[in-house]
Design a protein around this motif. Structure first.
Motif, PDB file in Angstrom:
ATOM      1  N   VAL A  13      36.918  39.384  40.629  1.00 36.33           N
ATOM      2  CA  VAL A  13      37.880  39.835  41.544  1.00 36.33           C
ATOM      3  C   VAL A  13      37.276  39.878  42.923  1.00 36.33           C
ATOM      4  CG1 VAL A  13      39.107  41.772  42.533  1.00 36.33           C
ATOM      5  CG2 VAL A  13      38.910  41.467  39.787  1.00 36.33           C
ATOM      6  N   LYS A  14      37.974  39.198  43.913  1.00 39.67           N
ATOM      7  CA  LYS A  14      37.546  38.971  45.276  1.00 39.67           C
ATOM      8  C   LYS A  14      38.720  39.384  46.200  1.00 39.67           C
ATOM      9  CE  LYS A  14      34.320  35.226  44.563  1.00 39.67           C
ATOM     10  NZ  LYS A  14      33.782  33.855  44.957  1.00 39.67           N
ATOM     11  N   ASP A  15      38.226  39.798  47.438  1.00 39.97           N
ATOM     12  CA  ASP A  15      38.941  39.866  48.556  1.00 39.97           C
ATOM     13  C   ASP A  15      39.180  38.678  49.507  1.00 39.97           C
ATOM     14  OD1 ASP A  15      37.171  40.601  49.999  1.00 39.97           O
ATOM     15  OD2 ASP A  15      38.050  42.443  50.761  1.00 39.97           O
ATOM     16  N   ALA A  16      39.740  38.543  50.556  1.00 40.18           N
ATOM     17  CA  ALA A  16      39.751  37.575  51.760  1.00 40.18           C
ATOM     18  C   ALA A  16      38.588  37.583  52.185  1.00 40.18           C
ATOM     19  CB  ALA A  16      40.726  38.097  52.448  1.00 40.18           C
ATOM     20  N   THR A  17      37.682  38.638  52.388  1.00 42.80           N
ATOM     21  CA  THR A  17      36.648  38.635  53.192  1.00 42.80           C
ATOM     22  C   THR A  17      34.975  38.230  52.246  1.00 42.80           C
ATOM     23  OG1 THR A  17      36.132  40.811  53.238  1.00 42.80           O
ATOM     24  CG2 THR A  17      37.514  40.069  55.040  1.00 42.80           C
ATOM     25  N   GLY A  18      35.395  38.161  50.991  1.00 40.08           N
ATOM     26  CA  GLY A  18      34.285  37.804  50.027  1.00 40.08           C
ATOM     27  C   GLY A  18      33.698  39.082  49.214  1.00 40.08           C
ATOM     28  N   ASN A  19      34.378  40.229  49.579  1.00 35.98           N
ATOM     29  CA  ASN A  19      33.961  41.365  48.436  1.00 35.98           C
ATOM     30  C   ASN A  19      34.236  41.115  47.331  1.00 35.98           C
ATOM     31  OD1 ASN A  19      33.104  43.356  50.599  1.00 35.98           O
ATOM     32  ND2 ASN A  19      35.195  43.354  51.306  1.00 35.98           N
ATOM     33  N   THR A  20      33.498  41.111  46.339  1.00 38.84           N
ATOM     34  CA  THR A  20      33.482  40.621  45.173  1.00 38.84           C
ATOM     35  C   THR A  20      33.160  41.760  43.855  1.00 38.84           C
ATOM     36  OG1 THR A  20      32.656  38.633  45.770  1.00 38.84           O
ATOM     37  CG2 THR A  20      32.519  38.697  43.275  1.00 38.84           C
ATOM     38  N   PHE A  21      33.685  41.696  42.518  1.00 37.83           N
ATOM     39  CA  PHE A  21      33.645  42.558  41.771  1.00 37.83           C
ATOM     40  C   PHE A  21      33.458  41.502  40.390  1.00 37.83           C
ATOM     41  CE2 PHE A  21      34.502  44.527  37.740  1.00 37.83           C
ATOM     42  CZ  PHE A  21      33.444  45.707  37.781  1.00 37.83           C
ATOM     43  N   THR A  22      32.447  41.580  39.741  1.00 37.23           N
ATOM     44  CA  THR A  22      32.353  40.746  38.410  1.00 37.23           C
ATOM     45  C   THR A  22      32.334  41.681  37.183  1.00 37.23           C
ATOM     46  OG1 THR A  22      31.242  39.007  39.228  1.00 37.23           O
ATOM     47  CG2 THR A  22      31.121  38.919  37.215  1.00 37.23           C
ATOM     48  N   PHE A  23      33.324  41.579  36.088  1.00 40.14           N
ATOM     49  CA  PHE A  23      33.320  42.242  35.023  1.00 40.14           C
ATOM     50  C   PHE A  23      31.977  41.922  34.275  1.00 40.14           C
ATOM     51  CE2 PHE A  23      37.587  42.839  36.259  1.00 40.14           C
ATOM     52  CZ  PHE A  23      37.794  43.883  35.936  1.00 40.14           C
ATOM     53  N   THR A  24      31.015  42.754  34.139  1.00 32.46           N
ATOM     54  CA  THR A  24      29.665  42.140  33.544  1.00 32.46           C
ATOM     55  C   THR A  24      29.789  42.845  32.132  1.00 32.46           C
ATOM     56  OG1 THR A  24      28.418  44.448  34.205  1.00 32.46           O
ATOM     57  CG2 THR A  24      28.421  42.399  35.648  1.00 32.46           C
ATOM     58  N   GLU A  25      30.638  43.690  31.647  1.00 33.31           N
ATOM     59  CA  GLU A  25      30.624  44.246  30.363  1.00 33.31           C
ATOM     60  C   GLU A  25      31.948  43.669  29.716  1.00 33.31           C
ATOM     61  OE1 GLU A  25      28.301  46.257  28.797  1.00 33.31           O
ATOM     62  OE2 GLU A  25      27.235  46.123  31.058  1.00 33.31           O
TER      63      GLU A  25
END
Length: 167
Positions: free
Chosen positions: A81-93
């Motif tokens: 999941v990302k936003d327009a400015t590049g903040n990112t979250f990756t589901f690692t589990e």
């Protein structure tokens, strides 16, 4: 020589028509090829925004992802999941979404729970802008699964900080 001129003109006409067909498609048409979609976003957490793990309200900001498939279970591992400015979250589990099931990706810290349909980002900073942003959801293999742009003035008719995208 006339044949090649006619052939070139025909090829140019076909290319122009093909290009017109490609550009006439809706900008977000690709999002509908995936069963996992962005159902909605609580982009503006209730109360005064405070980026604090102990006393802040980042856990009240969340993104809801839903499995719209009628038959397939989706494992969220490696979705991004990302936003327009590049903040990112990756589901690692591994988090399995049964057909019709959803998960809320919340800010802040907490215990992830498939039973309670919640995953925490482990970050107490807000991810979504309160005025406008774009949310991107990427499959583990890289292509987009869904994308939605929003603005407070254009999409949040009741002003409650929540916008729904897919029913």
């Amino acid at each position: 020589m006339r044949k090649s001129t006619v052939g070139a003109a025909l090829l140019a006409a076909v290319s122009t028509v093909s290009l017109g067909v490609l550009t006439a498609a809706p900008a977000q048409a690709a999002e509908y090829t995936s069963a996992l979609k962005i159902r909605g976003v609580q982009y503006d957490a209730p109360g005064a925004d405070r980026n604090s793990c102990s006393s802040g309200n980042t856990s009240q900001e969340y993104l809801t992802l839903k499995n719209y498939s009628k038959t397939a279970t989706i494992n969220l591992r490696d979705y991004v999941v990302k936003d327009a400015t590049g903040n990112t979250f990756t589901f690692t589990e591994s988090h399995s979404l049964q057909p019709g099931d959803y998960v809320r990706l919340r800010g802040g810290n907490g215990t992830d729970s498939d039973a309670k349909n919640v995953v925490y980002r482990g970050n107490c900073n807000f991810m979504w802008n309160n005025d406008r942003d774009t949310i991107y959801l990427y499959k583990p293999s890289g292509p987009r699964s869904d994308v939605h742009a929003y603005s407070k003035s254009g999409n949040d008719r009741d002003g409650n900080g929540y916008i729904g995208f897919h029913g």
